[in-house]
Design a protein around this motif. Sequence first.
Motif, short mmCIF file in Angstrom:
data_model
loop_
_atom_site.label_atom_id
_atom_site.label_comp_id
_atom_site.label_asym_id
_atom_site.label_seq_id
_atom_site.Cartn_x
_atom_site.Cartn_y
_atom_site.Cartn_z
N ARG A 108 34.96 8.19 36.67
CA ARG A 108 35.84 9.38 36.78
C ARG A 108 36.09 10.12 35.50
NH1 ARG A 108 38.44 9.72 41.73
NH2 ARG A 108 38.32 7.97 43.13
N PRO A 109 36.31 9.50 34.29
CA PRO A 109 36.65 10.49 33.08
C PRO A 109 35.54 11.38 32.80
CG PRO A 109 37.31 8.27 32.63
CD PRO A 109 36.40 8.03 34.01
N ILE A 110 34.40 10.85 32.85
CA ILE A 110 33.04 11.73 32.63
C ILE A 110 33.09 12.79 33.71
CG2 ILE A 110 30.68 11.89 32.56
CD1 ILE A 110 30.69 8.65 31.79
N ASP A 111 33.21 12.76 35.04
CA ASP A 111 33.35 13.66 35.96
C ASP A 111 34.21 14.78 35.65
OD1 ASP A 111 32.32 15.07 38.28
OD2 ASP A 111 34.31 14.02 39.16
N ILE A 125 37.75 2.48 27.11
CA ILE A 125 37.39 1.01 27.61
C ILE A 125 37.35 1.05 28.90
CG2 ILE A 125 37.46 -1.44 26.84
CD1 ILE A 125 38.18 -0.84 23.98
N ALA A 126 36.21 0.76 29.64
CA ALA A 126 36.51 0.70 31.02
C ALA A 126 35.37 -0.49 31.59
CB ALA A 126 35.87 1.88 31.93
N VAL A 127 35.59 -1.72 30.95
CA VAL A 127 34.92 -3.03 31.07
C VAL A 127 35.88 -3.95 31.64
CG1 VAL A 127 33.07 -2.23 29.56
CG2 VAL A 127 34.99 -3.70 28.63
N PRO A 128 35.37 -4.97 32.01
CA PRO A 128 36.25 -6.27 32.34
C PRO A 128 36.85 -6.83 31.20
CG PRO A 128 34.02 -6.32 33.60
CD PRO A 128 34.31 -5.40 32.57
N ASN A 169 45.55 -2.06 30.45
CA ASN A 169 46.07 -2.07 31.55
C ASN A 169 46.83 -0.52 31.88
OD1 ASN A 169 46.80 -2.52 34.24
ND2 ASN A 169 48.67 -3.52 33.66
N CYS A 170 46.18 0.63 31.41
CA CYS A 170 46.63 1.79 31.50
C CYS A 170 45.95 2.66 32.51
CB CYS A 170 47.07 2.31 30.27
SG CYS A 170 45.88 3.10 29.07
N LEU A 171 46.37 3.94 32.91
CA LEU A 171 45.78 4.78 33.47
C LEU A 171 45.18 5.92 32.95
CD1 LEU A 171 44.76 5.19 36.72
CD2 LEU A 171 46.88 6.15 37.02
N GLY A 172 45.58 5.91 31.37
CA GLY A 172 44.92 6.80 30.56
C GLY A 172 45.68 7.89 30.25
N PHE A 203 41.50 7.73 34.81
CA PHE A 203 40.23 7.55 36.18
C PHE A 203 41.41 7.80 37.24
CE2 PHE A 203 42.34 3.43 35.22
CZ PHE A 203 42.85 2.79 36.00
N THR A 204 42.63 8.56 37.17
CA THR A 204 43.62 8.98 38.18
C THR A 204 42.88 9.69 39.26
OG1 THR A 204 45.45 10.01 38.88
CG2 THR A 204 44.47 10.97 36.97
N THR A 205 43.06 9.31 40.61
CA THR A 205 42.50 9.93 41.77
C THR A 205 43.17 11.32 41.95
OG1 THR A 205 43.83 8.69 43.15
CG2 THR A 205 41.87 7.84 42.75
N SER A 206 44.38 11.57 41.42
CA SER A 206 45.23 12.68 41.65
C SER A 206 44.66 13.92 41.20
CB SER A 206 46.69 12.59 40.88
OG SER A 206 46.52 12.65 39.36
N LEU A 207 43.77 13.84 40.34
CA LEU A 207 42.73 15.21 39.82
C LEU A 207 41.85 15.57 41.06
CD1 LEU A 207 42.25 14.03 36.33
CD2 LEU A 207 43.49 16.20 36.90
N GLU A 208 41.50 14.79 41.97
CA GLU A 208 40.68 15.23 43.27
C GLU A 208 41.48 16.37 44.14
OE1 GLU A 208 39.22 12.30 45.75
OE2 GLU A 208 38.42 10.86 44.08
#
Length: 715
Positions: free
Chosen positions: A45-48, A90-93, A148-151, A163-168
Motif C-alpha cells: 500500500r505505501p508504494i501504491d 518496516i513491513a515484515v513480521p 504496531n503503528c499505522l504510519g 497502509f491505511t485503507t482510508s486512502l482508497e
Amino acid sequence: MTPLPDSSTTPQGQVLPMETLSALLDPRTVAVIGASGDASRIGGRPIDYMTQLGYQGRILPVNPKHKVVQGLEAYQSIGALPETPDVAIIAVPASAAAQAVEELGARGTKAAIMFSAGFAEMGDDGAAAQEAILASAHRHGMRLLGPNCLGLFNARTGFYGTFTTSLERGSPVPGPIGIASQSGAYGMHLFGLARDHGLGLSCVVTTGNEADLNIGHMIGWMAQDPGTEVIAAYAEGIRDAESFLAALELARRNRKPVVMMKVGRSAVGSAAARSHTASIAGDDAVTDAVLAEYGVVRARTTEEMLDIARLATRRVYPAGNSLGVLTISGGAGVLISDAAEAIGLPMPEMPQAAQDELRAALPFCAPQNPVDCTAQALNDFSLIGRFAKSLVEDGGYGSILAFFTHAGGAASVAPKLREQMRGVREAHPDRLFVLSVLADPPLVEQFEADGFTVFEDPSRAVAAIHAMGRFGDAFAAPPREAPPAGGAVALPASTPSEAEAKRILAEAGIEAAPERACADAEAAVAAAEAIGFPVVMKILSPDILHKSEIGGVLLNVADAAAVREGFSLLMERAAKAAPQARIEGALVAKQLSGGVECILGVHRDPVFGPVAMFGLGGIFVEILKDVSFRRCPFGEAEAERMILSIKGAPLLQGARGRPPADIPALARMLSRLSLFAHQAGPRLSGIDLNPVFAMPAGQGAFAADAVIDIAENDA
C-alpha cells in the motif's frame, strides 16, 4: 508566512528540533522493507499510494524474491540498497523486524516506521523484544515510530508511509490542520472525516506502541512546522509527561491551537482509599486541569473536535471572548443563549444607547442580545448590515454568530445577505464571524470565501466559538511564573502522626493552629490551659489517618474536667476501632472560629507527578466536588488564580455580608505546599490539609489537620 521562533526549549524541557524528525516526516528517499507487488497488502500500500499521489522522492523496495515491485526496481536486501534511505518502512513480521532495524541502523538510516506488530501489546515477551529493538536503533542514532503503528503521511510532499485503507476513498485535501494520534485506526478515521468535510490537512501521524517517539514529539514537530497551524490530537494515555507538556507549551507560545480527545479514566488504585485528595482526583480531573493550563481545548466528541479545528483555521482567537448574536428567529436566539450559558460563554446585553438606536430603526426588534432583527430584515437588507455593525462596534463582542437558517441559503436572499455581512466582517478582521445557514455546498463555499465559517447547527457553532476564546486567553496569558525557591525535603521513613506531619510542614512555612502533643491526660490539661479554652482534642496515631471516622475528634472541649474525660474517651475509641494502631496520645489544639473552612491537598498523579488541589470544605468538596487542580510547583499568583477559579470563591471574597478571607495567606500556603510536594520526590504519595481555616483578611490561614502519606516504596 511568519517564521516560527527558532527555539525548541520550553520551561518544561526540550522539544525535538524539526531537523531531528525531518527524515521521518519529510524524507527524500524511503526504503520499504517487505515491499509487496500486491497494492492491497500491508507492504504494498505505501508504494501504491506514493506513486499514485505524487511523491517526488525515491522509493527503494526491498524484497529478496522479486527484482521489480509495482514497476520499481527492487533490492534483495538492505545491504544491497544503492543509497542510504532517510527513512525505512518496516513491513515484515516481528520475528524479522529486529534484524531489519539493526541493518538499517548500520547503514545510517535516520528513522524507521514500524508497521510490525507482536511487541509490547502482546505481553512481557513482546515488551522485551521491543526494548531490544529500541536499544539497537538508539545504538545507531536511529529514531523509531511504532512498532504496531499505522504510519503517517505528509500531504504537502506526497509521502505516504502508511497502509491505511482510508486512502482508497480519496486523498487528503492539503491544508493547515495536523493530526497526531496514538491510535492508528482512529487517527485515520479522523483523517477520513476531515477529508469528507473538506478540511485541509498538513499531516497525520499515528504513534502505535510509542517505543521511542510519542505523541508529545509529534505535537512538538507540528508546533514548529510552518505548514501546520492547528493541531488535533487523540490520546489514550501519556507515556512521557515532560515531552508532552513541553510540546503543548511550545504550541501555545507559537499560537498553534491544540484540540485534544483524551479518552480513558486514570485509576489511582489503593491511594484513593488513603487520601481524600486522591479520591477526588480519581477521575480525569487532573488531565482536564493540566490541559487547560496549556490552553488545550478538550473535545468531548469527534464532531466537536473537527468543528473546533475547522473554526481555528480562521486564526482569530479573541481573548476575553464574548458572543453577540444576530438572528431572524427569536427561538433560535433562546437556543443559542442556553448553549452559551451552559458552557460559560458570556453574552452581555447591548448598551442601552445602542438598543434605543436599533429600536428607532425597527420598533418591533429585540435588541438586547441576542439581537433579533426579525424577518423584516428580508424586506430591507440594510437592517442586517446596520444591526451587525452595531453588535461589533457598540456591543464590542469578540465573536459574532448570525443565524439566518434556510433564508440565508435562498437564491433570492444570499447575494444581498453576503454583501451586507461581508462589509461588516472586512471592516473588523480581528473579530470572529460565524454564520448558521442551510445552503447548498456551492453557496456555503462562497460564504466561507467571504471569511465566514458556516455551521448548520448553531449549538455546535457556540461550542466552537467558545473554544476560540479559550485559545485566545491562553495565547495572551503571561509565561508561567517561577515558583519560590526551596531546599530539599527530608521525609520520614513512614507515614507520620498528625503532630509530626504539622512539624514537617511548619519547616516549609505552612502554619497550623497552636497545638501540643500530649502523652497523658494531665499533659493534655496543661496544654489546654496554656492554649486557652475551648480546644479541640484528637487521637494521635500514625496508623489512624481519618480520625473522625472512629470518633477520634472532639470539639468544643471547654474545661479541665472535659479534657480529662475526653482523653479517656479517645483512648477507648482508638483501642476499640484500631487495636493494632500505635497510639502516641492526644493532640490538643486551639479551636479556631470565624474563618472559612477549606481543603488543600496534594495527589501524586501517575503521569504528571504531584498535583495540588484546592476547594472549600464540607459539602463543597464532599458532594459538589467544587475543586481546582494545578501541577506542582507554582507561585503565589498562580495559587490565587487557582483559589478564585472555584465556583464557591465568592464565599472567600465576602459574599452575603461575611468578612473577606485572607486570600493572600491562603495562596501563600497553597504555593508553599506545592513546592514542598515537588521537592519531596516520589516517596510522597499525598497530603491532606483538611480543614484549613482561612481567617478574616490579615489574620492568616491555619491548617487544623494534616496528613502526609508516605509511599511504601519508590514506585
